[in-house]
Design an enzyme around this catalytic site. Structure first.
Site, PDB file in Angstrom:
ATOM      1  CE  LYS A   1      -1.499 -28.275 -40.541  1.00  0.00           C
ATOM      2  NZ  LYS A   1      -1.364 -27.336 -41.666  1.00  0.00           N
ATOM      3  CG  ASN A   2       2.539 -24.845 -42.475  1.00  0.00           C
ATOM      4  OD1 ASN A   2       1.313 -25.741 -42.701  1.00  0.00           O
ATOM      5  ND2 ASN A   2       2.569 -23.945 -42.026  1.00  0.00           N
TER       6      ASN A   2
ATOM      7  NE  ARG B   1      -5.015 -24.335 -44.454  1.00  0.00           N
ATOM      8  CZ  ARG B   1      -3.782 -24.191 -45.273  1.00  0.00           C
ATOM      9  NH1 ARG B   1      -3.568 -23.517 -46.283  1.00  0.00           N
ATOM     10  NH2 ARG B   1      -2.804 -24.174 -44.317  1.00  0.00           N
TER      11      ARG B   1
ATOM     12  CB  CYS C   1      -7.744 -23.462 -40.457  1.00  0.00           C
ATOM     13  SG  CYS C   1      -6.937 -24.179 -38.957  1.00  0.00           S
TER      14      CYS C   1
ATOM     15  NE  ARG D   1      -6.856 -21.129 -44.119  1.00  0.00           N
ATOM     16  CZ  ARG D   1      -5.442 -21.251 -43.424  1.00  0.00           C
ATOM     17  NH1 ARG D   1      -4.448 -21.006 -44.269  1.00  0.00           N
ATOM     18  NH2 ARG D   1      -5.246 -21.173 -42.274  1.00  0.00           N
ATOM     19  N   PRO D   2      -9.003 -18.030 -50.115  1.00  0.00           N
ATOM     20  CG  PRO D   2      -8.269 -15.975 -51.034  1.00  0.00           C
ATOM     21  CD  PRO D   2      -8.350 -16.462 -49.742  1.00  0.00           C
ATOM     22  CB  ILE D   3      -7.841 -21.848 -54.473  1.00  0.00           C
ATOM     23  CG1 ILE D   3      -9.321 -21.900 -54.940  1.00  0.00           C
ATOM     24  CG2 ILE D   3      -7.873 -22.377 -52.700  1.00  0.00           C
ATOM     25  CD1 ILE D   3      -9.842 -23.347 -55.316  1.00  0.00           C
ATOM     26  CG  ASP D   4      -7.809 -15.389 -56.041  1.00  0.00           C
ATOM     27  OD1 ASP D   4      -7.278 -15.894 -54.710  1.00  0.00           O
ATOM     28  OD2 ASP D   4      -7.085 -14.269 -56.359  1.00  0.00           O
ATOM     29  CD  GLN D   5      -3.326 -14.499 -57.124  1.00  0.00           C
ATOM     30  OE1 GLN D   5      -2.379 -14.468 -57.729  1.00  0.00           O
ATOM     31  NE2 GLN D   5      -4.338 -13.748 -57.251  1.00  0.00           N
TER      32      GLN D   5
ATOM     33  CG  ASP E   1       0.049 -20.752 -39.267  1.00  0.00           C
ATOM     34  OD1 ASP E   1      -1.126 -20.039 -39.509  1.00  0.00           O
ATOM     35  OD2 ASP E   1       0.415 -21.631 -39.915  1.00  0.00           O
TER      36      ASP E   1
ATOM     37  NE  ARG F   1      -6.759 -29.311 -40.246  1.00  0.00           N
ATOM     38  CZ  ARG F   1      -6.312 -27.857 -40.478  1.00  0.00           C
ATOM     39  NH1 ARG F   1      -6.586 -26.992 -39.480  1.00  0.00           N
ATOM     40  NH2 ARG F   1      -5.559 -27.685 -41.365  1.00  0.00           N
TER      41      ARG F   1
END
Length: 431
Positions: free
Chosen positions: A22-23, A92, A116, A122-126, A308, A400
């Site tokens: 999946k990932n 996501r 999820c 779950r930040p997306i700052d990076q 996970d 999912r």
């Protein structure tokens, strides 16, 4: 509304074939948009997240052809529709479209990611940091969207150090950087197998990506990518989920279509728990007869124990003799599911990132909810091991990321089925 009904207490025996990762798939499928020409992707898991991605890409104008149940052919359009779509809010991994579209067209606008929610953000700052370092302007216009736009001359290679080890940002900035002028150096990268798989996919299309699987990745920009045929690696977490299920339920299961090296961190912990593991070239045989024994584990970035797999392993350890201690080293909070386990008789005390488990002799069936993808897998494992009937609601979270999970467990001897319940009844139960 769908729920799983499980009549537990049966051992698991037989063979199960693991699907594509999946990932890896949720990054590789949108990465196909980078190519000029058709891209054929094999071993694609038939899961909700990938289905949503393909629907979004079709809305963008890409031609999508399903060759068979696990193979898809994608051909990008020269004039895509770059408007954001509401479907992205459910997903996501929608943010991988941001990196792919920014890299290919110099512009992307994507709905803020959904998916999820296990108690933390779950930040997306990076991701944003990486895009901006490449020269993009990133804004958050009203309506819950994120927009990234390259300067007139296109993106330019840069030296980027991630403040934390992050799988999502590592993969997303890789996608954006494949066409950037000059060299991009990413430091403090995540090392997971699916990052290596994405790099291999990009390189097969003509990209120049080196160092994937280490903490430094170097990307030399190229002018274009071409179509290819590529097969996605097996899913490490799905394999680990079935291994944990055998640990909880007992029995003997041959887990096929795996890369045993990717499973070493899981295999080693299961051996500590009195589970017998035999490795083959592309399979592992998992056996458990006596009672499980306690162990401690801490989740860490790869090659450490994967976060996970934490809910599934915690569930198995609830049935182990003695006291086990789990430390969540990746996310601030990922123990919401333990409240559901307590309804089944588990004895788990959570304090911040640490969970202390006092082993019990058995679970008892109860109605529970799948709060997120991996927590849902944990609820299924608990139900399979429990005495009596367990009903798992909110199974859309499970589907999912797991392909035909019910059918695979039934083939191993489990007594479980999907049950459709009226939406009005489900809403009343959740009120």
């Amino acid at each position: 509304m769908t729920k799983y009904v499980i009549n537990g207490g049966k051992t698991l025996n037989g063979e199960v074939t693991i699907s594509g990762a999946k990932n890896a798939a949720v990054a590789i499928v949108p990465a196909a948009l980078l190519a000029d020409g058709p891209v054929r992707i094999e071993n694609v898991p038939k899961i909700i997240d990938v289905t949503l991605q393909l629907e979004i890409m079709r809305e963008l104008g890409a031609q999508i052809r399903l060759v068979n149940a696990t193979t898809v052919e994608i051909e990008n359009t020269k004039n895509p529709s770059l408007k954001p779509h509401e479907l992205e809010r459910k997903l996501r991994a929608s943010y991988y479209l941001l990196g792919a579209l920014l890299g290919k067209y110099g512009y992307a606008e994507v709905a803020m990611p959904g998916g999820c929610n296990f108690g933390g953000v779950r930040p997306i700052d990076q991701h944003i940091k990486g895009f901006e370092a490449l020269g993009a302007t990133v804004t958050l216009p009203k309506g819950g969207f994120i927009r990234a736009e390259a300067p007139e001359g296109g993106l330019t290679g840069a030296h980027i150090y991630f403040d934390v080890v992050t799988v999502g940002a590592t993969m997303n900035v890789m996608l954006a950087a494949v066409f950037a002028k000059g060299q991009t150096i990413l430091e403090n990268c995540a090392k997971e197998p699916h990052i290596v798989d994405l790099a291999n996919f990009l390189n097969a299309m003509g990209a120049n990506v080196k160092g994937a699987g280490t903490d430094v990745i170097k990307i030399r920009g190229v002018e274009k990518l071409h179509g290819i045929s590529y097969s996605i690696i097996p899913d490490q977490i799905e394999a680990g989920t079935f291994m944990a299920a055998v640990a909880a339920c007992g029995g003997s299961v041959l887990v096929k279509n795996v890369i045993p090296k990717h499973l070493e961190c899981i295999t080693n912990k299961l051996k500590e728990m009195n589970v017998e593991i035999t490795e083959f070239d592309d399979a592992v045989l998992v056996r458990r007869e006596g009672r499980l024994t306690r162990t401690n584990l801490k989740t860490m970035p790869y090659p450490g124990f994967p976060t996970d797999m934490q809910p599934q392993m915690t569930t198995a350890l609830c049935l182990a003799e003695g006291t086990s201690i789990i430390t969540e080293g990746v996310w601030d909070s990922r123990y919401r599911y333990t409240e559901e386990l307590a309804r089944m008789g588990a004895n788990v005390h959570v304090d911040g990132k640490i969970a202390v488990i006092e082993g019990v002799s058995e679970f008892k069936g109860a109605p529970v909810r799948a709060h997120d993808l991996r927590a849902g897998a944990a609820m299924v494992i608990a139900g399979l091991a429990a005495k009596g009937v367990t009903e798992v609601e909110q199974v859309q979270n499970i589907e999912r990321g797991y392909e035909t999970l019910v059918e695979k467990f039934v083939a191993l001897g489990a007594d479980m089925y999907r049950s459709e319940i009226p939406d009005s009844m489900g809403a009343a139960q959740q009120a």
